[in-house]
Enzyme design. Structure first.
Site, PDB file in Angstrom:
ATOM      1  N   HIS A   1       0.815  -1.022  -0.056  1.00 37.70           N
ATOM      2  CA  HIS A   1       0.031  -0.149  -0.051  1.00 37.70           C
ATOM      3  C   HIS A   1       0.995   1.234   0.004  1.00 37.70           C
ATOM      4  O   HIS A   1       1.945   1.210   0.536  1.00 37.70           O
ATOM      5  CB  HIS A   1      -0.817  -0.095   1.143  1.00 37.70           C
TER       6      HIS A   1
ATOM      7  N   ASP B   1      -7.856  -5.546   0.115  1.00 38.91           N
ATOM      8  CA  ASP B   1      -8.635  -6.302  -1.117  1.00 38.91           C
ATOM      9  C   ASP B   1      -8.183  -7.574  -1.391  1.00 38.91           C
ATOM     10  O   ASP B   1      -8.772  -8.463  -1.977  1.00 38.91           O
ATOM     11  CB  ASP B   1      -8.047  -5.304  -2.545  1.00 38.91           C
TER      12      ASP B   1
HETATM   13  N1  CMC Z   1       4.178  -7.314  -5.165  1.00 39.43           N
HETATM   14  C1  CMC Z   1       5.530  -7.308  -5.272  1.00 39.43           C
HETATM   15  N2  CMC Z   1       6.334  -6.255  -4.855  1.00 39.43           N
HETATM   16  C2  CMC Z   1       5.781  -5.194  -4.782  1.00 39.43           C
HETATM   17  C3  CMC Z   1       4.496  -5.211  -4.506  1.00 39.43           C
HETATM   18  C4  CMC Z   1       3.569  -6.260  -4.683  1.00 39.43           C
HETATM   19  N3  CMC Z   1       2.281  -6.102  -4.663  1.00 39.43           N
HETATM   20  N4  CMC Z   1       4.058  -3.697  -4.031  1.00 39.43           N
HETATM   21  C5  CMC Z   1       5.292  -3.057  -3.965  1.00 39.43           C
HETATM   22  N5  CMC Z   1       6.397  -3.845  -4.453  1.00 39.43           N
HETATM   23  C6  CMC Z   1       7.730  -3.593  -4.155  1.00 39.43           C
HETATM   24  C7  CMC Z   1       8.212  -2.966  -5.478  1.00 39.43           C
HETATM   25  O1  CMC Z   1       8.452  -3.508  -6.682  1.00 39.43           O
HETATM   26  C8  CMC Z   1       9.380  -2.003  -5.131  1.00 39.43           C
HETATM   27  O2  CMC Z   1      10.280  -2.736  -4.857  1.00 39.43           O
HETATM   28  P1  CMC Z   1      11.782  -2.047  -5.189  1.00 39.43           P
HETATM   29  O3  CMC Z   1      11.954  -1.139  -4.026  1.00 39.43           O
HETATM   30  O4  CMC Z   1      12.744  -3.358  -4.921  1.00 39.43           O
HETATM   31  O5  CMC Z   1      11.855  -1.518  -6.244  1.00 39.43           O
HETATM   32  C9  CMC Z   1       8.932  -1.665  -3.540  1.00 39.43           C
HETATM   33  O6  CMC Z   1       8.049  -2.808  -3.036  1.00 39.43           O
HETATM   34  C10 CMC Z   1       7.949  -0.362  -3.444  1.00 39.43           C
HETATM   35  O7  CMC Z   1       7.031  -0.363  -4.371  1.00 39.43           O
HETATM   36  P2  CMC Z   1       6.270   1.003  -5.170  1.00 39.43           P
HETATM   37  O8  CMC Z   1       5.789   0.414  -6.244  1.00 39.43           O
HETATM   38  O9  CMC Z   1       7.469   2.253  -4.870  1.00 39.43           O
HETATM   39  O10 CMC Z   1       5.055   1.122  -3.828  1.00 39.43           O
HETATM   40  P3  CMC Z   1       4.060   2.125  -4.260  1.00 39.43           P
HETATM   41  O11 CMC Z   1       3.842   2.857  -3.022  1.00 39.43           O
HETATM   42  O12 CMC Z   1       4.146   3.174  -5.253  1.00 39.43           O
HETATM   43  O13 CMC Z   1       2.876   1.052  -4.603  1.00 39.43           O
HETATM   44  C11 CMC Z   1       0.866  -0.303  -4.711  1.00 39.43           C
HETATM   45  C12 CMC Z   1       1.717   0.929  -3.988  1.00 39.43           C
HETATM   46  C13 CMC Z   1      -0.448  -0.644  -3.717  1.00 39.43           C
HETATM   47  C14 CMC Z   1       0.607   0.358  -5.951  1.00 39.43           C
HETATM   48  C15 CMC Z   1       1.871  -1.509  -4.718  1.00 39.43           C
HETATM   49  O14 CMC Z   1       1.992  -2.060  -3.579  1.00 39.43           O
HETATM   50  C16 CMC Z   1       0.814  -2.578  -5.540  1.00 39.43           C
HETATM   51  O15 CMC Z   1       1.040  -2.452  -6.690  1.00 39.43           O
HETATM   52  N6  CMC Z   1       0.075  -3.565  -5.043  1.00 39.43           N
HETATM   53  C17 CMC Z   1      -0.596  -4.552  -5.556  1.00 39.43           C
HETATM   54  C18 CMC Z   1      -1.987  -3.784  -6.048  1.00 39.43           C
HETATM   55  C19 CMC Z   1      -2.665  -3.701  -4.853  1.00 39.43           C
HETATM   56  O16 CMC Z   1      -3.121  -4.433  -4.029  1.00 39.43           O
HETATM   57  N7  CMC Z   1      -3.536  -2.564  -4.741  1.00 39.43           N
HETATM   58  C20 CMC Z   1      -4.716  -2.183  -3.729  1.00 39.43           C
HETATM   59  C21 CMC Z   1      -4.315  -1.258  -2.678  1.00 39.43           C
HETATM   60  S1  CMC Z   1      -5.372  -1.349  -1.615  1.00 39.43           S
HETATM   61  C22 CMC Z   1      -6.648  -0.576  -1.998  1.00 39.43           C
HETATM   62  C23 CMC Z   1      -6.735   0.851  -2.153  1.00 39.43           C
HETATM   63  O17 CMC Z   1      -6.714   1.615  -1.172  1.00 39.43           O
HETATM   64  O18 CMC Z   1      -7.047   1.305  -3.482  1.00 39.43           O
END
Ligand code: CMC
Length: 434
Positions: free
Chosen positions: A311, A369
């Site tokens: 998240h 989710d």
């Molecule tokens: N699976 C594997 N690796 C992940 C994931 C994941 N679900 N989420 C983040 N990472 C890794 C990412 O690759 C990065 O690694 P590194 O530092 O080695 O490059 C690190 O964790 C940080 O990731 P980020 O993309 O910078 O994090 P963010 O804050 O931009 O992304 C997110 C948040 C929710 C988009 C992401 O965690 C994601 O894509 N999760 C899966 C989709 C999901 O479940 N979304 C629902 C969110 S809850 C409902 C809502 O409130 O909308």
């Protein structure tokens, strides 16, 4: 806006004079540096794609402390609201700032919301113009947008009464529209609302009843779905809420602004995550394949993410996930589905991810989710309708946030700036010389 008691000094290495920027304190949470005059004073913009460090508004509605895993609606912890209130009490709270007393609840639920659950009869024709296999979110985005055509009499955003009527219409009719999208997709007749049922019981009936048979609402499932609604009702300035605010900042009507929110919610990084999580579980297929899938997730080149994990804000745990996990076990127990292979697979995925260094070091925990998809599947809701359920619940947050923005005297049209890295001005060559 609170008055500034502290300043930040911004200095430049290029010899430009430094400037003082006011700092404001919120009632809780980090201070914010007011950069509104930055461009006028320095000719420079800030650069913050994804709004990683930018507060775009003041708000009194929802507060999240991502490090502590805390979520408050109007100051009340989500855990207490999920225990002690139903969804419409929470909706009243988000919209009005305080929980209703018994008389206010009665007036809100029976005097307002439940009297607006029917939709214009012609909306049925609108639904029938879609392909039967259209994604329900495509249909829902259009149906919410179409509300500005069907209910144009409440689109005067300068009138508080008109705004209230729109809010009530949106909250009351979204369950009807979501259920119609479902019924249309499976070729069953639309079920009219039945207002002696609760908001959530009524939705279950519109989804799963048929005119040929009586339908009895199961109270355990009704409470579970009501909890899904509570947990998804608002979440501060997330992507879809910011979309509603940005769309609404131009002065467009609330139905159009909320339709923009529905469209944004559809994406798999946001509301589409519960659908994506379930699809992922189905793709993994069997507990034996979990370890190999986790390896794929950890491989940066695979582009595979563990859906339902991680998240942007919660970096400790998602408090909604804890509550939804509890509900998940309750629902599967009620329906005798504890041995369901997909559920067992999900539990194995959860176990491995919570003990794996990759996820621990990146503070990646199951989000709401991950569990809400499993609960909805157990309730009989098809995967492609999950985000529609989320939209139904989040409509309350969108409309509360939109109304707050409209009433904010400092509200301006949203207009981000850019760091332009394209070509400087150049002459258009003649066709023959290109
Ligand atoms: N699976 C594997 N690796 C992940 C994931 C994941 N679900 N989420 C983040 N990472 C890794 C990412 O690759 C990065 O690694 P590194 O530092 O080695 O490059 C690190 O964790 C940080 O990731 P980020 O993309 O910078 O994090 P963010 O804050 O931009 O992304 C997110 C948040 C929710 C988009 C992401 O965690 C994601 O894509 N999760 C899966 C989709 C999901 O479940 N979304 C629902 C969110 S809850 C409902 C809502 O409130 O909308």
């Amino acid at each position: 806006m609170s008055t500034s008691t502290k300043n930040a000094t911004l200095s430049f290495s290029d010899g430009s004079p430094s400037i003082e920027l006011p700092i404001y304190e919120g009632s809780i949470g980090p201070d914010v540096i007011d950069i509104r005059k930055l461009y006028a004073q320095t000719g420079k913009f800030t650069f913050d794609p994804g709004f990683m460090s930018t507060a775009a508004c003041t708000s009194t509605i929802t507060y999240i402390d991502g490090d502590k895993g805390e979520l408050l609606y109007r100051g009340y912890p989500i855990e207490q609201l999920a225990e002690k209130c139903d969804f419409l009490e929470v909706a009243y709270l988000l919209m009005n700032g305080e929980l209703p007393n018994a008389a206010q609840k009665e007036e809100f639920v029976h005097g307002k919301i439940l009297r607006h659950t029917m939709v214009h009869e012609q909306m049925g024709q609108f639904f029938r113009s879609f392909r039967r296999d259209a994604h329900p979110m495509a249909v829902l985005t259009a149906a919410v947008s179409a509300m500005s055509a069907f209910y144009h009499d409440s689109t005067d955003i300068t009138d508080a009464k008109s705004r209230e009527i729109s809010a009530i219409r949106l909250i009351a009719k979204l369950p009807t529209l979501v259920a119609m999208a479902y019924k249309y997709s499976i070729g069953q007749p639309f079920m009219y609302p039945k207002n002696d049922l609760s908001y959530t019981g009524n939705f279950l009936r519109m989804m799963f009843a048929v005119p040929a048979e009586e339908y009895v609402v199961n109270p355990v499932l009704e409470r579970a779905l009501d909890r899904i609604f509570i947990l998804h009702a608002d979440h501060e300035q997330n992507a879809s809420t910011s979309t509603v605010r940005l769309a609404g900042s131009s002065g467009t009507n609330p139905f159009a602004a909320v339709a923009a929110g529905v469209a944004c919610l559809w994406g798999p990084a946001h509301g589409g995550a519960n659908e994506a999580a379930l699809n992922m579980l189905e793709e993994i297929g069997h507990v034996d394949n979990v370890a190999a899938f986790i390896e794929k997730v950890k491989d940066k080149n695979s582009g595979v993410r563990l859906m339902g994990f991680g998240h942007r804000v919660y970096k400790n745990h998602d408090p909604r996930a804890t509550l939804m996990r509890e509900t998940c076990h309750e629902v599967l127990g009620e329906l005798g589905l504890e041995e369901d292979p997909l559920f067992k697979l999900a539990m194995e995925l959860e176990r491995i991810a919570l003990t794996d260094e990759y996820f621990i070091s990146r503070k990646l925990y199951p989000n709401v989710d991950f569990y809400s998809g499993i609960v909805q599947r157990a309730l009989g809701i098809p995967t492609d309708l999950f985000t529609g359920i989320f939209a139904l619940a989040r409509t309350v947050g969108w409309i509360a946030q939109w109304n707050e923005m409209i009433e904010d005297p400092e509200q301006k049209i949203g207009r981000p700036r850019q760091l332009f890295v394209g070509s400087p001005m150049r002459d258009v060559p003649d066709l023959a010389s290109r």
